[in-house]
Write a protein that holds these residues in place. Structure first.
Motif, mmCIF file in Angstrom:
data_model
loop_
_atom_site.group_PDB
_atom_site.id
_atom_site.type_symbol
_atom_site.label_atom_id
_atom_site.label_comp_id
_atom_site.label_asym_id
_atom_site.label_seq_id
_atom_site.Cartn_x
_atom_site.Cartn_y
_atom_site.Cartn_z
ATOM 1 N N ARG A 182 0.821 -1.211 0.000
ATOM 2 C CA ARG A 182 0.000 0.000 0.000
ATOM 3 C C ARG A 182 0.856 1.262 0.000
ATOM 4 O O ARG A 182 0.424 2.308 -0.476
ATOM 5 C CB ARG A 182 -0.918 -0.004 1.225
ATOM 6 C CG ARG A 182 -1.970 -1.100 1.186
ATOM 7 C CD ARG A 182 -2.806 -1.110 2.446
ATOM 8 N NE ARG A 182 -3.524 0.154 2.636
ATOM 9 C CZ ARG A 182 -4.263 0.427 3.694
ATOM 10 N NH1 ARG A 182 -4.369 -0.473 4.667
ATOM 11 N NH2 ARG A 182 -4.895 1.570 3.799
ATOM 12 N N HIS A 183 2.061 1.193 0.540
ATOM 13 C CA HIS A 183 2.924 2.363 0.595
ATOM 14 C C HIS A 183 3.927 2.380 -0.563
ATOM 15 O O HIS A 183 5.007 2.956 -0.445
ATOM 16 C CB HIS A 183 3.665 2.410 1.933
ATOM 17 C CG HIS A 183 4.607 1.254 2.144
ATOM 18 N ND1 HIS A 183 4.181 -0.027 2.399
ATOM 19 C CD2 HIS A 183 5.961 1.193 2.127
ATOM 20 C CE1 HIS A 183 5.219 -0.816 2.535
ATOM 21 N NE2 HIS A 183 6.325 -0.108 2.369
ATOM 22 N N ALA A 184 3.568 1.794 -1.685
ATOM 23 C CA ALA A 184 4.498 1.676 -2.812
ATOM 24 C C ALA A 184 4.986 3.035 -3.317
ATOM 25 O O ALA A 184 6.073 3.125 -3.903
ATOM 26 C CB ALA A 184 3.843 0.904 -3.958
ATOM 27 N N HIS A 185 4.198 4.106 -3.106
ATOM 28 C CA HIS A 185 4.633 5.426 -3.557
ATOM 29 C C HIS A 185 5.931 5.850 -2.889
ATOM 30 O O HIS A 185 6.695 6.648 -3.441
ATOM 31 C CB HIS A 185 3.545 6.465 -3.276
ATOM 32 C CG HIS A 185 3.180 6.569 -1.830
ATOM 33 N ND1 HIS A 185 2.322 5.671 -1.216
ATOM 34 C CD2 HIS A 185 3.560 7.446 -0.866
ATOM 35 C CE1 HIS A 185 2.189 6.007 0.063
ATOM 36 N NE2 HIS A 185 2.929 7.078 0.299
ATOM 37 N N GLU A 186 6.238 5.305 -1.687
ATOM 38 C CA GLU A 186 7.482 5.647 -1.006
ATOM 39 C C GLU A 186 8.692 5.056 -1.726
ATOM 40 O O GLU A 186 9.806 5.549 -1.575
ATOM 41 C CB GLU A 186 7.451 5.137 0.433
ATOM 42 C CG GLU A 186 6.540 5.921 1.347
ATOM 43 C CD GLU A 186 7.044 7.330 1.594
ATOM 44 O OE1 GLU A 186 8.271 7.527 1.756
ATOM 45 O OE2 GLU A 186 6.211 8.256 1.635
ATOM 46 N N TYR A 187 8.490 4.010 -2.505
ATOM 47 C CA TYR A 187 9.611 3.362 -3.171
ATOM 48 C C TYR A 187 10.280 4.287 -4.176
ATOM 49 O O TYR A 187 11.488 4.202 -4.413
ATOM 50 C CB TYR A 187 9.151 2.068 -3.851
ATOM 51 C CG TYR A 187 8.923 0.902 -2.913
ATOM 52 C CD1 TYR A 187 8.063 1.028 -1.823
ATOM 53 C CD2 TYR A 187 9.551 -0.310 -3.124
ATOM 54 C CE1 TYR A 187 7.835 -0.041 -0.959
ATOM 55 C CE2 TYR A 187 9.333 -1.388 -2.267
ATOM 56 C CZ TYR A 187 8.478 -1.242 -1.183
ATOM 57 O OH TYR A 187 8.262 -2.293 -0.325
ATOM 58 N N ALA A 188 9.489 5.164 -4.792
ATOM 59 C CA ALA A 188 10.075 6.108 -5.741
ATOM 60 C C ALA A 188 11.065 7.028 -5.045
ATOM 61 O O ALA A 188 12.107 7.394 -5.605
ATOM 62 C CB ALA A 188 8.975 6.924 -6.417
ATOM 63 N N LEU A 189 10.763 7.417 -3.788
ATOM 64 C CA LEU A 189 11.667 8.259 -3.026
ATOM 65 C C LEU A 189 12.901 7.483 -2.587
ATOM 66 O O LEU A 189 14.010 8.016 -2.558
ATOM 67 C CB LEU A 189 10.951 8.809 -1.788
ATOM 68 C CG LEU A 189 9.726 9.695 -2.025
ATOM 69 C CD1 LEU A 189 9.074 10.050 -0.694
ATOM 70 C CD2 LEU A 189 10.106 10.954 -2.775
ATOM 71 N N LEU A 190 12.717 6.214 -2.254
ATOM 72 C CA LEU A 190 13.822 5.414 -1.752
ATOM 73 C C LEU A 190 14.815 5.038 -2.845
ATOM 74 O O LEU A 190 16.033 5.104 -2.644
ATOM 75 C CB LEU A 190 13.291 4.127 -1.115
ATOM 76 C CG LEU A 190 12.534 4.265 0.205
ATOM 77 C CD1 LEU A 190 11.970 2.918 0.616
ATOM 78 C CD2 LEU A 190 13.449 4.808 1.279
ATOM 79 N N PHE A 191 14.313 4.645 -4.010
ATOM 80 C CA PHE A 191 15.180 4.031 -5.022
ATOM 81 C C PHE A 191 15.392 4.882 -6.267
ATOM 82 O O PHE A 191 16.347 4.667 -7.001
ATOM 83 C CB PHE A 191 14.613 2.666 -5.423
ATOM 84 C CG PHE A 191 14.477 1.720 -4.275
ATOM 85 C CD1 PHE A 191 15.596 1.163 -3.684
ATOM 86 C CD2 PHE A 191 13.228 1.398 -3.760
ATOM 87 C CE1 PHE A 191 15.477 0.291 -2.611
ATOM 88 C CE2 PHE A 191 13.095 0.531 -2.697
ATOM 89 C CZ PHE A 191 14.223 -0.028 -2.115
ATOM 90 N N ARG A 192 14.484 5.808 -6.552
ATOM 91 C CA ARG A 192 14.576 6.644 -7.746
ATOM 92 C C ARG A 192 14.848 5.786 -8.993
ATOM 93 O O ARG A 192 15.737 6.065 -9.793
ATOM 94 C CB ARG A 192 15.646 7.716 -7.576
ATOM 95 C CG ARG A 192 15.321 8.695 -6.474
ATOM 96 C CD ARG A 192 15.897 10.047 -6.756
ATOM 97 N NE ARG A 192 17.319 10.016 -6.951
ATOM 98 C CZ ARG A 192 18.203 10.340 -6.016
ATOM 99 N NH1 ARG A 192 17.790 10.710 -4.825
ATOM 100 N NH2 ARG A 192 19.483 10.302 -6.259
#
Length: 412
Positions: A182-192
């Protein structure tokens, strides 16, 4: 005339999802979350995002309580200081990133806790060449319902590898062997980088040529790295020292904010001596956009200002370049799920001063950091985190500590 001193970056923030994951680990091991939150300066009713420094205190405190760098997510505890020993071995014995990763892989293979991973350089068909490699992680044994252990394992691997070679290790994609959370949007911040869920493996894929990059760090650099470890957990700070367009745009926006407002993309492009169209293309190639960077900077600046109480909400709205406070309220609610005033009330917990938490290191760092730093240079027998499974010939030359442009509760 000497050049102006670059502006300090505002305190960055971490999703409250990650705070809840750490608190879950605490509860499952019989640790009351309330004192952890109080000692870390975090409110019981969590806002959507919290200052990274306070999150770092939370992780460091739980490390000490559990004596486990995996905070209970791994198959067995990873004793406090294990990552440190691996880092010392890698820094002092590796010529390039390839050798460093192989050394780290062999080191963790000796320990029951892991984490387990392997560097893969796929063989190409005869007459062809494959230009990608990956680090593949075995997280199948993790007791990790919120995916915190898996996420931090991959994050630490990327950031530590980039730190070793003195620049960010850019990822082509990251694959996860579990469904999209559900928090997949945070992955963009973590991994770019593009993230693939439901993959047959969990892996970080990068340019194979990066494996030939020389390791350029020494004991002094490692010592400095260790001092920031918990603060940088799950915070996107691994682009320091690089000259990507993303980094330059972010710094230009940061630099403008003390006086405000945020410069438009045309002004950013002018200052970078490129056209607005080129700016858009280059940011897109790096997986971001002006609007995304602007919102990230505004969000983190707003959270830092509200936490400190240094500005009125109206003044903060004006500084961030909003036409009126109501527009700022709408944007802040979109970013955090809370209004600025409600966030300010939720976060109105005094930040502990150095020394008042007890257990402070000699240099004024929390024990979680100070204790690791103090391990550097000790005789092996005194290095509390060194596993007895490490051969004496190795542990005699190691007694190190963990890094800090990278991360924490999991290791490479």
């Amino acid at each position: 005339m000497p050049p102006a001193t670059p502006p300090a970056l505002p305190a960055l923030s971490v999703s409250s999802h990650h705070v809840r994951a750490v608190l879950l680990a605490a509860r499952r091991h019989g640790v009351d979350p309330a004192p952890l939150l109080a000692r870390s300066g975090l409110p019981a009713e969590l806002p959507a995002r919290v200052p990274a420094r306070r999150f770092g205190r939370l992780v460091g405190t739980l490390w000490r309580r559990l004596d486990d760098e995996l905070i209970g997510f791994g198959e067995a505890p990873s004793r406090f200081g294990t990552f440190a020993t691996m880092a010392e071995l890698v820094v002092h014995g590796s010529r390039d990133l390839r050798e460093a990763l192989h050394r780290a892989q062999r080191f963790y293979g000796l320990l029951p806790a892991g984490p387990r991973f392997q560097l893969v350089e796929p063989a190409a068909p005869v007459g062809e060449f494959t230009d990608e490699a990956w680090i593949e992680f075995d997280v199948s044994g993790y007791d990790d319902p919120l995916r915190f252990g898996a996420e931090t394992t991959v994050v630490v691997a990327q950031r530590f590898a980039g730190w070793l070679i003195g620049r960010r290790l850019g990822l082509r994609r990251v694959e996860f062997g579990y469904p999209e959370p559900r928090h997949a949007h945070e992955y963009a911040l973590l991994f770019r980088a593009p993230c693939v869920f439901g993959a047959p493996r969990t892996a970080a894929v990068f340019d194979r040529a990066d494996l030939d990059a020389p390791v350029c760090r020494d004991a002094a650099a490692l010592h400095a790295l260790l001092r920031r470890i918990t603060t940088d957990v799950l915070v996107c700070r691994d682009d320091r020292g690089t000259r990507t367009v993303t980094t330059r745009v972010r710094h230009l926006i940061f630099a403008a904010l003390p006086a405000g407002p945020v410069p438009p993309p045309e002004e950013i492009a002018y200052r970078l001596a490129i056209s607005p169209q080129t700016l858009r293309r280059r940011l897109a190639a790096e997986g971001t956009s002006y609007q995304r960077l602007r919102d990230q900077v505004r969000r983190d600046h707003a959270i830092a200002a509200l936490t400190r109480g240094s500005l009125s909400i109206e003044g903060l709205s004006q500084r961030l370049g909003f036409s009126e406070p109501s527009a700022f309220h709408r944007a802040f609610r979109r970013w955090t799920g809370s209004t600025p005033r409600a966030y300010q009330r939720q976060g109105d917990v005094r930040e502990p001063e150095v020394g008042e938490c007890g257990n402070e290191g000699a240099a004024g760092e929390p024990e979680a950091v100070g204790g690791l730093t103090a391990a550097v240079g000790r005789p092996a027998a005194a290095s509390a985190g060194v596993s007895s499974g490490v051969p004496a010939t190795v542990s005699a030359g190691l007694s190190c500590a963990v890094p800090a442009g990278g991360s924490a509760s999991a290791a490479v």
